[in-house]
Design a protein around this motif. Sequence first.
Motif, PDB file in Angstrom:
ATOM      1  N   ASN A   9       0.851  -1.191   0.000  1.00 58.56           N
ATOM      2  CA  ASN A   9       0.000   0.000   0.000  1.00 58.56           C
ATOM      3  C   ASN A   9       0.888   1.242   0.000  1.00 58.56           C
ATOM      4  O   ASN A   9       1.967   1.242   0.602  1.00 58.56           O
ATOM      5  CB  ASN A   9      -0.897   0.039   1.240  1.00 58.56           C
ATOM      6  CG  ASN A   9      -1.872  -1.097   1.307  1.00 58.56           C
ATOM      7  OD1 ASN A   9      -1.485  -2.214   1.627  1.00 58.56           O
ATOM      8  ND2 ASN A   9      -3.135  -0.822   1.041  1.00 58.56           N
ATOM      9  N   ASP A  10       0.438   2.304  -0.637  1.00 60.40           N
ATOM     10  CA  ASP A  10       1.161   3.572  -0.584  1.00 60.40           C
ATOM     11  C   ASP A  10       1.349   3.978   0.868  1.00 60.40           C
ATOM     12  O   ASP A  10       0.407   3.934   1.670  1.00 60.40           O
ATOM     13  CB  ASP A  10       0.366   4.633  -1.339  1.00 60.40           C
ATOM     14  CG  ASP A  10       1.083   5.949  -1.439  1.00 60.40           C
ATOM     15  OD1 ASP A  10       1.731   6.199  -2.460  1.00 60.40           O
ATOM     16  OD2 ASP A  10       1.005   6.744  -0.473  1.00 60.40           O
ATOM     17  N   SER A  11       2.562   4.381   1.241  1.00 62.09           N
ATOM     18  CA  SER A  11       2.843   4.701   2.645  1.00 62.09           C
ATOM     19  C   SER A  11       2.185   6.001   3.079  1.00 62.09           C
ATOM     20  O   SER A  11       2.073   6.268   4.275  1.00 62.09           O
ATOM     21  CB  SER A  11       4.352   4.791   2.883  1.00 62.09           C
ATOM     22  OG  SER A  11       4.925   5.851   2.129  1.00 62.09           O
ATOM     23  N   GLY A  12       1.752   6.829   2.106  1.00 65.97           N
ATOM     24  CA  GLY A  12       1.088   8.075   2.458  1.00 65.97           C
ATOM     25  C   GLY A  12      -0.410   7.953   2.554  1.00 65.97           C
ATOM     26  O   GLY A  12      -1.012   8.260   3.584  1.00 65.97           O
ATOM     27  N   ASN A  13      -1.059   7.466   1.473  1.00 64.90           N
ATOM     28  CA  ASN A  13      -2.525   7.420   1.452  1.00 64.90           C
ATOM     29  C   ASN A  13      -3.096   6.013   1.362  1.00 64.90           C
ATOM     30  O   ASN A  13      -4.299   5.841   1.221  1.00 64.90           O
ATOM     31  CB  ASN A  13      -3.065   8.265   0.302  1.00 64.90           C
ATOM     32  CG  ASN A  13      -2.657   7.728  -1.069  1.00 64.90           C
ATOM     33  OD1 ASN A  13      -2.069   6.650  -1.193  1.00 64.90           O
ATOM     34  ND2 ASN A  13      -2.970   8.475  -2.116  1.00 64.90           N
ATOM     35  N   PHE A  14      -2.233   4.971   1.393  1.00 64.57           N
ATOM     36  CA  PHE A  14      -2.624   3.553   1.428  1.00 64.57           C
ATOM     37  C   PHE A  14      -3.228   3.050   0.120  1.00 64.57           C
ATOM     38  O   PHE A  14      -3.831   1.973   0.087  1.00 64.57           O
ATOM     39  CB  PHE A  14      -3.574   3.266   2.598  1.00 64.57           C
ATOM     40  CG  PHE A  14      -3.039   3.692   3.927  1.00 64.57           C
ATOM     41  CD1 PHE A  14      -1.960   3.056   4.485  1.00 64.57           C
ATOM     42  CD2 PHE A  14      -3.606   4.753   4.625  1.00 64.57           C
ATOM     43  CE1 PHE A  14      -1.444   3.449   5.720  1.00 64.57           C
ATOM     44  CE2 PHE A  14      -3.111   5.153   5.863  1.00 64.57           C
ATOM     45  CZ  PHE A  14      -2.026   4.508   6.411  1.00 64.57           C
ATOM     46  N   ALA A  15      -3.072   3.798  -0.973  1.00 66.85           N
ATOM     47  CA  ALA A  15      -3.592   3.348  -2.264  1.00 66.85           C
ATOM     48  C   ALA A  15      -2.826   2.118  -2.751  1.00 66.85           C
ATOM     49  O   ALA A  15      -1.679   1.867  -2.346  1.00 66.85           O
ATOM     50  CB  ALA A  15      -3.496   4.469  -3.297  1.00 66.85           C
TER      51      ALA A  15
ATOM     52  N   ALA B 116      -4.691   4.270   9.990  1.00 66.77           N
ATOM     53  CA  ALA B 116      -4.241   5.596  10.406  1.00 66.77           C
ATOM     54  C   ALA B 116      -4.645   6.642   9.378  1.00 66.77           C
ATOM     55  O   ALA B 116      -4.857   6.322   8.199  1.00 66.77           O
ATOM     56  CB  ALA B 116      -2.726   5.592  10.592  1.00 66.77           C
ATOM     57  N   PRO B 117      -4.739   7.912   9.755  1.00 70.54           N
ATOM     58  CA  PRO B 117      -5.014   8.958   8.772  1.00 70.54           C
ATOM     59  C   PRO B 117      -3.891   9.069   7.753  1.00 70.54           C
ATOM     60  O   PRO B 117      -2.726   8.788   8.055  1.00 70.54           O
ATOM     61  CB  PRO B 117      -5.108  10.226   9.624  1.00 70.54           C
ATOM     62  CG  PRO B 117      -5.477   9.742  10.986  1.00 70.54           C
ATOM     63  CD  PRO B 117      -4.760   8.428  11.132  1.00 70.54           C
ATOM     64  N   PRO B 118      -4.202   9.474   6.524  1.00 68.29           N
ATOM     65  CA  PRO B 118      -3.170   9.637   5.490  1.00 68.29           C
ATOM     66  C   PRO B 118      -2.283  10.840   5.771  1.00 68.29           C
ATOM     67  O   PRO B 118      -2.645  11.739   6.536  1.00 68.29           O
ATOM     68  CB  PRO B 118      -3.985   9.824   4.213  1.00 68.29           C
ATOM     69  CG  PRO B 118      -5.276  10.408   4.693  1.00 68.29           C
ATOM     70  CD  PRO B 118      -5.545   9.797   6.028  1.00 68.29           C
ATOM     71  N   ASN B 119      -1.139  10.892   5.107  1.00 71.43           N
ATOM     72  CA  ASN B 119      -0.205  11.990   5.357  1.00 71.43           C
ATOM     73  C   ASN B 119      -0.695  13.321   4.810  1.00 71.43           C
ATOM     74  O   ASN B 119      -0.343  14.384   5.337  1.00 71.43           O
ATOM     75  CB  ASN B 119       1.165  11.655   4.754  1.00 71.43           C
ATOM     76  CG  ASN B 119       1.165  11.718   3.237  1.00 71.43           C
ATOM     77  OD1 ASN B 119       0.258  11.225   2.576  1.00 71.43           O
ATOM     78  ND2 ASN B 119       2.189  12.331   2.672  1.00 71.43           N
TER      79      ASN B 119
END
Length: 791
Positions: A126-132, A542-545
């Motif tokens: 998953n993208d480490s910022g927004n989990f995409a 968790a919330p995205p960055n």
Amino acid sequence: MQSKQSPVLRLSVIAVAAHLAAMAAGSAFAQEAATATPGKAEVVITGKKLGMGLMVTEDAPKARSTITAEELEKQRPTGNAYEALEMLPAVNSYNYDATGLFGGGMTLRGFNSDQIGATINGVPVNDSGNFAIYPQEYVDQENTCTQFVTQGSTDVDSPQVGATGGNFGITTCAPEKKQRVRVMQTIGQLNMQKTFVRYDTGALLDGKFTAFISGSHAEADKWKGKGEANRNHIDLGVNYDWDRFNYVHATVLFNKAVNNNINNLTLAEINANGYYFDYADTFKGHLTPVKGTVQNETTQSPAYYGLGVNPFKNIVASAVSKFRLTENLDLAVTPYLWYGFGNGGVQQRAQSEKAFYNPATGKRDLAVDLNGDGDTLDTVLVANASVTRTVRPGVNIATIYNLENHEIKAGVWWERARHEQTGPMLALTNDGNRADVWLQDGQIQRPDGHAANSRDWISISTAYQAFMQDTISLMDDKLKLNIGVRAPHIKRDFTNFGDENNNVKPYQYVKTYSEVLPQFGARYRITNDDQIFTSIAKNMKAPPNFVFGNIGTSVVVDPVTLLPTSFVDVTPETSWSGDVGYRHQDSKFIATVTAFYTDFKNKQMTAFDPDTGRSFYRNIGGEKHSGLEIEVGNTPINGWAFYGSLGYLKSELEDNLRGSATVVLPTAGKEAPNAPRRKAGLSVEYQDGAFWVRVKARATSKQYASLLNDEVAPGYTTYGLDGGYTFANYGWLKRPKLTVNVSNLTDKQYRNPSSTTVINSLPYQGLAANGATRYYLGAPRFVSATLSVDF
């Protein structure tokens, strides 16, 4: 490039399929397929396998579905991970095109893909910022041996901080024990072609060392409008097995792709312009520069297709390792590195020549002459997109201790993701070209020599978790209990250096999120063929960055000092998910029935806040998801094999939403978007020696496109036809095989909503629609053929 499909190729490939059917008599040798985890290589006879690769016997005390290489090798080789899972009852997946090269979307029991954990050989992707998740990027399907879904929860040692809706994983195939070269060539409509070559060393060093390397190139035109997908991929696998208790299995997966985007349309655009409406074929060009006169250029709509592009490259490297320390104690270690770089969206921006960022003042008050007319009065179209560079090392360590009837797993996971996000700008020529599609060469500079950016962030996300699970076997293994807990923790260290979009001085913000997530599962064997299971688990996201970079909404800035004065705190999403199920698994028939319930809290999305009077990314309330899932499959009877799936999902939003200070949107009791109530799949396959053919059908009921349920995507059913013939060995040509794939057999037109966070698609009581509701459209009928041969 072309926008309509070739009828000549369509007829010719169908003729090949008909000819294959006529050749069905004879040949009595079985196909062989490697269906291995990274540690084990095994050969299976496809004609004897339950579920024909769409189902396997499961023993986990939780809901779980698995597909194997036996199924994957029947599919089109360009397919992606989402497409491979489409028949499962919990999965609602779709491709952006027929080849799978352009990507796709997926929901799992009504949860979107950025709420689902994804791993490859245990590595979180998953993208480490927004989990995409980007399913077309990770691995060649020819090297994939299993894909699995745990619908209700992640495994206790799963390295996730962004999974409230379950988990799916990919396991690559091990190197072969015998030296081999495999060559595969696929051709299809829309100039589609894929060339795949894999070399296996065979067993070396007294049988302890095996390795493979493969490379592929794939390309295809878009199914509408101009543009293409172009993908190059390399997979490397190296295994060293001292014995079955001590090994290192390393993989390196490299992908580089440059894809033009397919335009996702609103319903109004479809009705006005038709199903095949896409980006513009040409760039509108620049206004003639005139010194002392204002030229205000505006962005093009629809945008020029050459600027609608998604270049990205990534590397996923890991070493799945296990060592026996004592007779009862094993150590499992998986170090990994994930690297990604690229950009996406539409590369266009109208940039004012007098609005360049000044980091000393925090204002956009510097000037640059972009069109060379000797003044800085103009607004000029430039190439611009969001560029991401991620370097993400990590390690997952576990000990497994066996004590009588207990298997105790305990360990830790750690990773540090450095996520650099910029928005560079490049000059555009009059025909819409720029110096570099990756937006690195030829960047426009500010007067201070720093690159101009539409954003300039660095997020360092340090995640770790401790986990423990006791698997208890009782009553001669008739009863198995799993009792576990994991405690994920993530620290977001966010720095905003300032950009050409906002008036704000550089700032830094650090926020930590953590949860304790218990799990329990039980499986009881009623007979050798029948078992019941149940599980319950807590999950979190968790919330995205990006929430720390939303200037003016999530981040409040003092208008005088231009420094942040407050940050909106977003609570992690959490869910409690429970399963109760029954499995029957004998030598001829396999079936699973699962009932589930999920209580989901603190959904995150952008919405109006009545306390502050503005819209920002926040928690909006809860949802409840419940339903029933059924899968059945059989061992072939007189050559006939069947797989069927049926899913029922009831989703319900718990809270109303405010759309403004005066309007309340009645969303409570509505269904979640992209969450069809009913889904069914059926595969009917016939095999006679070296020949096989099958028909697949997949039915999806209507889906709502917004939380208010005021726009709907109608239900649809699609059909596919696959078939193949394995020829006898001929000299040094081993196992030559021809496979034909036809997708969307009836040329069905259908659509899937592109977002799960649209609040209202239509105006409501004077409140405007919450942005444009866009759809991914189903690609038309597509035919391809693949020839495979070993040396």
